[in-house]
Design a protein around this motif. Structure first.
Motif, PDB file in Angstrom:
ATOM      1  N   LEU A  59       0.814  -1.217   0.000  1.00 27.33           N
ATOM      2  CA  LEU A  59       0.000   0.000   0.000  1.00 27.33           C
ATOM      3  C   LEU A  59       0.847   1.266   0.000  1.00 27.33           C
ATOM      4  CD1 LEU A  59      -2.747  -1.073   2.570  1.00 27.33           C
ATOM      5  CD2 LEU A  59      -3.045  -0.809   0.104  1.00 27.33           C
ATOM      6  N   THR A  60       2.003   1.208   0.629  1.00 20.78           N
ATOM      7  CA  THR A  60       2.869   2.390   0.718  1.00 20.78           C
ATOM      8  C   THR A  60       3.914   2.434  -0.392  1.00 20.78           C
ATOM      9  OG1 THR A  60       4.296   1.210   2.288  1.00 20.78           O
ATOM     10  CG2 THR A  60       2.565   2.626   3.206  1.00 20.78           C
ATOM     11  N   GLY A  61       3.936   1.414  -1.257  1.00 24.55           N
ATOM     12  CA  GLY A  61       4.855   1.420  -2.384  1.00 24.55           C
ATOM     13  C   GLY A  61       6.226   0.868  -2.092  1.00 24.55           C
ATOM     14  N   VAL A  62       6.445   0.382  -0.872  1.00 18.15           N
ATOM     15  CA  VAL A  62       7.733  -0.218  -0.535  1.00 18.15           C
ATOM     16  C   VAL A  62       7.898  -1.551  -1.268  1.00 18.15           C
ATOM     17  CG1 VAL A  62       9.123  -1.177   1.357  1.00 18.15           C
ATOM     18  CG2 VAL A  62       7.813   0.928   1.702  1.00 18.15           C
ATOM     19  N   ASP A  63       6.820  -2.292  -1.337  1.00 20.58           N
ATOM     20  CA  ASP A  63       6.788  -3.579  -2.032  1.00 20.58           C
ATOM     21  C   ASP A  63       6.011  -3.374  -3.331  1.00 20.58           C
ATOM     22  OD1 ASP A  63       6.325  -6.204  -2.908  1.00 20.58           O
ATOM     23  OD2 ASP A  63       6.041  -6.979  -0.876  1.00 20.58           O
ATOM     24  N   LYS A  64       6.639  -3.641  -4.459  1.00 18.91           N
ATOM     25  CA  LYS A  64       6.032  -3.364  -5.761  1.00 18.91           C
ATOM     26  C   LYS A  64       5.164  -4.509  -6.293  1.00 18.91           C
ATOM     27  CE  LYS A  64       8.014   0.619  -6.010  1.00 18.91           C
ATOM     28  NZ  LYS A  64       7.212   1.851  -5.836  1.00 18.91           N
ATOM     29  N   GLN A 368      14.522  -2.169 -11.551  1.00 17.37           N
ATOM     30  CA  GLN A 368      13.359  -2.097 -10.636  1.00 17.37           C
ATOM     31  C   GLN A 368      13.264  -3.363  -9.833  1.00 17.37           C
ATOM     32  OE1 GLN A 368       9.559  -1.099 -12.423  1.00 17.37           O
ATOM     33  NE2 GLN A 368       8.477  -2.320 -10.901  1.00 17.37           N
ATOM     34  N   ARG A 369      13.111  -3.202  -8.535  1.00 13.16           N
ATOM     35  CA  ARG A 369      12.926  -4.351  -7.663  1.00 13.16           C
ATOM     36  C   ARG A 369      11.506  -4.389  -7.139  1.00 13.16           C
ATOM     37  NH1 ARG A 369      17.540  -3.350  -3.375  1.00 13.16           N
ATOM     38  NH2 ARG A 369      16.802  -1.240  -3.745  1.00 13.16           N
ATOM     39  N   TYR A 370      10.985  -5.584  -6.975  1.00 17.45           N
ATOM     40  CA  TYR A 370       9.635  -5.694  -6.443  1.00 17.45           C
ATOM     41  C   TYR A 370       9.582  -5.297  -4.973  1.00 17.45           C
ATOM     42  CZ  TYR A 370       7.241  -7.545 -10.464  1.00 17.45           C
ATOM     43  OH  TYR A 370       6.651  -7.671 -11.690  1.00 17.45           O
ATOM     44  N   LYS A 371      10.613  -5.684  -4.218  1.00 13.48           N
ATOM     45  CA  LYS A 371      10.652  -5.321  -2.802  1.00 13.48           C
ATOM     46  C   LYS A 371      11.785  -4.335  -2.604  1.00 13.48           C
ATOM     47  CE  LYS A 371       9.374  -5.613   1.538  1.00 13.48           C
ATOM     48  NZ  LYS A 371       9.418  -6.851   2.299  1.00 13.48           N
ATOM     49  N   VAL A 372      11.456  -3.130  -2.161  1.00 13.72           N
ATOM     50  CA  VAL A 372      12.464  -2.099  -1.944  1.00 13.72           C
ATOM     51  C   VAL A 372      13.090  -2.314  -0.574  1.00 13.72           C
ATOM     52  CG1 VAL A 372      12.901   0.362  -1.784  1.00 13.72           C
ATOM     53  CG2 VAL A 372      11.213  -0.494  -3.410  1.00 13.72           C
TER      54      VAL A 372
END
Length: 373
Positions: A59-64, A368-372
């Motif tokens: 929801l916060t965009g940390v995990d894509k 781009q990573r799915y999990k930041v």
């Protein structure tokens, strides 16, 4: 002295003025007693804690990754629900690098007039309203599903119910008919998991946006504690309230509608995280159209709309629905008794296809990573 006062003084045995239309009161088991009877194991606790954290990161965009909430419109048969859960859990592990799969485990159904209110209210589907048994069945099922390692989602309808089951839920919805309710906004402000507010049945988004603001704020209201004691509840506010587009007088999953929702959220200073419900009015209440909605939204996501964080599917083992005739034994196994659902094969195909698209897009953008981290 007036005739009325004289009458009252001479007639001390007056009829009561309360509970005139209440037939009976039946004691409800205390939440703490049910939890003692059905305690939460370590695996279930880990599933809930990690599931909530992962959903919050999406929801916060940390995990894509894409959040996908899939499952029956409502649960009426625990055996069929567990079979579905095992299938979804197996699939979840295969698509986990692009999606977080969460099972829809809905126990309460809002009713415009009359009808079956769900497993908690009427677990035997026969109008007996054995709510104590319904609460036990709901908690037991959530324990089994989370023990598989599969996160869970449900709609919170009755404000008393969360004390019995909320500790086993990773994501909660406030439905289109209750998003406007002050009671549900206050309840959501104290829930321990992310909460999605659906837009109203007419398609208006402002009610859901206002609900997000209210749920994100501290609230004070009446409720019960773990011991079933009526209390004044004070909350800190829910930081992970978000909007769910479910259609209204027309569908609202198209790019124009999603961009309008994004602009409205931005204007209020809210996180631009949007979920799309592929069912209900977005599919014109035709379960066979859920796949069309799904693919349209996946295409928007592929085109770079990072406001789209999740999708919902009403899905069961067989497709369609059936009428509840008041006897579980006479029902077709695994078929919904509320809204019609897509079948498992269709669900799996949609999820695998989207996974392949998202994975290929990720491969073409190695930076781009799915999990930041």
């Amino acid at each position: 002295m007036t005739q009325t006062r004289l009458f009252l003084e001479r007639n001390t045995d007056m009829p009561k003025t309360y509970d005139l239309r209440v037939e009976k009161f039946e004691p409800l088991i205390a939440p703490s007693h049910l939890k003692d009877r059905l305690p939460m194991g370590d695996t279930s606790q880990r599933t809930v804690v990690e599931g909530r954290a992962a959903i919050a990161d999406i929801l916060t965009g940390v995990d894509k990754r894409l959040l996908v909430i899939a499952g029956p419109c409502s649960i009426h048969d625990e055996k069929a629900a567990l079979e579905y859960a095992r299938r979804l859990q197996a699939l979840a592990g295969q698509v986990s690098d692009t999606m977080l799969l969460v099972m829809r485990v809905y126990f309460e159904k809002p009713r415009t007039n009359v009808g079956w209110k769900g497993l908690i209210n009427d677990p035997w589907l026969n109008g007996s309203y054995d709510i104590n048994t319904g609460l036990e069945k709901a908690r037991a099922l959530l324990l089994e599903i989370t023990a598989m390692g599969l996160p869970t989602a449900t709609e919170m309808l009755d404000p008393i119910v969360p004390q019995y089951i909320a500790g086993l839920v990773c994501w909660a919805a406030i439905g289109a008919r209750t998003t406007e309710s002050q009671t549900h906004r206050e309840m959501a402000s104290g829930l321990s998991m992310p909460v999605g507010f659906k837009n109203c049945t007419d398609g208006d988004l402002s009610t859901a946006v206002n609900a997000m603001i209210a749920a994100g704020s501290p609230q004070h209201f009446l409720g019960i504690d773990q011991h079933g004691q009526t209390c004044i509840v004070t909350t800190t506010g829910n930081p992970h309230a978000h909007i769910v587009l479910r259609g209204g007088s027309r569908p609202n999953y198209d790019s124009v509608s999603i961009n309008q929702a994004r602009a409205m959220l931005a204007a209020k200073g809210l996180a631009k995280a949007i979920m799309v419900d592929c069912s209900h009015d977005n599919s014109s209440k035709n379960h066979t159209r859920q796949g069309l909605v799904w693919q349209d939204v996946i295409n928007q996501r592929m085109d770079g709309n990072d406001s789209i964080v999740g999708l919902m599917l009403e899905s069961n083992r067989p497709a369609g629905n059936q009428k509840n005739r008041g006897n579980l034994e006479t029902l077709a196994y695994g078929v919904s008794v509320t809204d019609a659902c897509i079948d498992w094969d269709t669900t799996e195909q949609l999820i695998r296809s989207a996974h392949a698209q998202l994975r290929d897009a990720h491969s073409s953008r190695p930076g781009q990573r799915y999990k930041v981290a």
